[in-house]
Design an enzyme around this catalytic site. Structure first.
Site, PDB file in Angstrom:
ATOM      1  N   LYS A 142       4.386   7.228  -5.091  1.00  0.00           N
ATOM      2  CA  LYS A 142       4.344   5.943  -5.792  1.00  0.00           C
ATOM      3  C   LYS A 142       2.975   5.265  -5.685  1.00  0.00           C
ATOM      4  CE  LYS A 142       6.842   3.514  -2.178  1.00  0.00           C
ATOM      5  NZ  LYS A 142       5.732   3.202  -1.283  1.00  0.00           N
ATOM      6  N   ARG A 154       9.735  -4.273   1.112  1.00  0.00           N
ATOM      7  CA  ARG A 154      10.195  -3.096   1.833  1.00  0.00           C
ATOM      8  C   ARG A 154      11.671  -3.251   2.244  1.00  0.00           C
ATOM      9  NH1 ARG A 154       6.649   0.769   3.934  1.00  0.00           N
ATOM     10  NH2 ARG A 154       4.768  -0.454   3.739  1.00  0.00           N
ATOM     11  N   ARG A 188       1.171  20.242   3.574  1.00  0.00           N
ATOM     12  CA  ARG A 188      -0.155  19.606   3.622  1.00  0.00           C
ATOM     13  C   ARG A 188      -0.963  20.129   4.792  1.00  0.00           C
ATOM     14  NH1 ARG A 188       0.338  13.138   2.802  1.00  0.00           N
ATOM     15  NH2 ARG A 188       1.260  13.124   0.733  1.00  0.00           N
ATOM     16  N   ARG A 196      -0.974  17.689  10.218  1.00  0.00           N
ATOM     17  CA  ARG A 196      -0.975  16.441  10.980  1.00  0.00           C
ATOM     18  C   ARG A 196       0.431  16.087  11.449  1.00  0.00           C
ATOM     19  NH1 ARG A 196      -4.574  13.124   6.751  1.00  0.00           N
ATOM     20  NH2 ARG A 196      -2.844  13.869   5.508  1.00  0.00           N
ATOM     21  N   ARG A 214      10.958   9.138   8.746  1.00  0.00           N
ATOM     22  CA  ARG A 214      10.508   8.118   7.796  1.00  0.00           C
ATOM     23  C   ARG A 214      11.495   7.979   6.639  1.00  0.00           C
ATOM     24  NH1 ARG A 214       4.961   9.814   8.251  1.00  0.00           N
ATOM     25  NH2 ARG A 214       5.259  11.109   6.419  1.00  0.00           N
TER      26      ARG A 214
END
Ligand SMILES: [Zn+2]
Length: 213
Positions: free
Chosen positions: A13, A88, A127, A160, A171
């Site tokens: 987003k 949020r 990633r 990471r 998350r």
């Protein structure tokens, strides 16, 4: 046009918010940027926010909303803005709505970039990052020329902690508890638009453009 971006962390987003901002000539506003700017400029609100951050505490909703309202009251926001990462939670959305109402304003569109959890986990865990120069790669989508080695500086690439499956899942859990109820909140106000975020980011943006026209 006043736009709120919704979507899970890793749904893309932020990328879409930047593209909207550029295409429609309105500012892309993220709470992180607002905090940094206020702290850097030493504003009163920035000092208040910094006091919480220095203690390792979350900045309270009420203060975050004040910082945000201060930002959207600036001249460059007259034609609208894209909010990224705010609201949020439902309480934040309610305060924002109430404050905007005072000046006869409201959120015109809430754009939900929809990506299933399993896709996000797959995206993130692919990633790779170079800790030396900051370059980022993806083992499938943006692979380095030589596996595990940074194209730019030749350092070794790492996964990471932030991109590890368990971190991503945590998350996503927080997102489903706190933020995904906003989809319902904006749907009830008839401003919700959902786009398929599994497509290529350019295609997603084409879909968003059609909605915003
Ligand atoms: Zn590098």
């Amino acid at each position: 046009m006043k736009i709120v971006m919704l979507g899970a962390p890793g749904a893309g987003k932020g990328t879409q918010a930047s593209m909207i901002a550029e295409n429609f000539g309105i500012p892309h506003i993220s709470t992180g940027d607002i905090f940094r700017a206020n702290i850097k400029n030493g504003t009163e609100l920035g000092k208040e926010a910094k006091a919480y951050m220095d203690k390792g505490e979350l900045v309270p909703d009420e203060l975050t909303v004040r910082l945000l309202l201060d930002r959207v009251a600036q001249d460059d926001c007259k034609e609208g803005y894209v909010l990224d990462g705010f609201p949020r939670t439902i309480p934040q959305a309610e305060v924002l709505e109430k404050e905007l109402e005072k000046t006869g304003d409201k959120i015109d569109k809430a754009v939900n970039v929809d990506v299933p959890d399993e896709n996000i986990v797959r995206r993130m865990s692919g990633r790779r990052a170079c800790l030396k120069c900051g370059a980022t790669y993806h083992i499938v989508h943006i692979p380095p020329k030589k596996e595990g080695i940074c194209d730019v500086c030749g350092s070794e690439l790492v996964l990471r902690d932030d991109d590890k499956e368990e971190t991503v899942k945590n998350r996503l859990d927080v997102y489903h508890k706190q933020t995904s109820p906003l989809i319902d909140f904006y749907s009830k106000r008839n401003v919700l638009e959902t786009v398929d975020g599994t497509k290529d980011s350019k295609e997603v943006f084409e879909d968003i453009k059609k909605i915003l026209k």
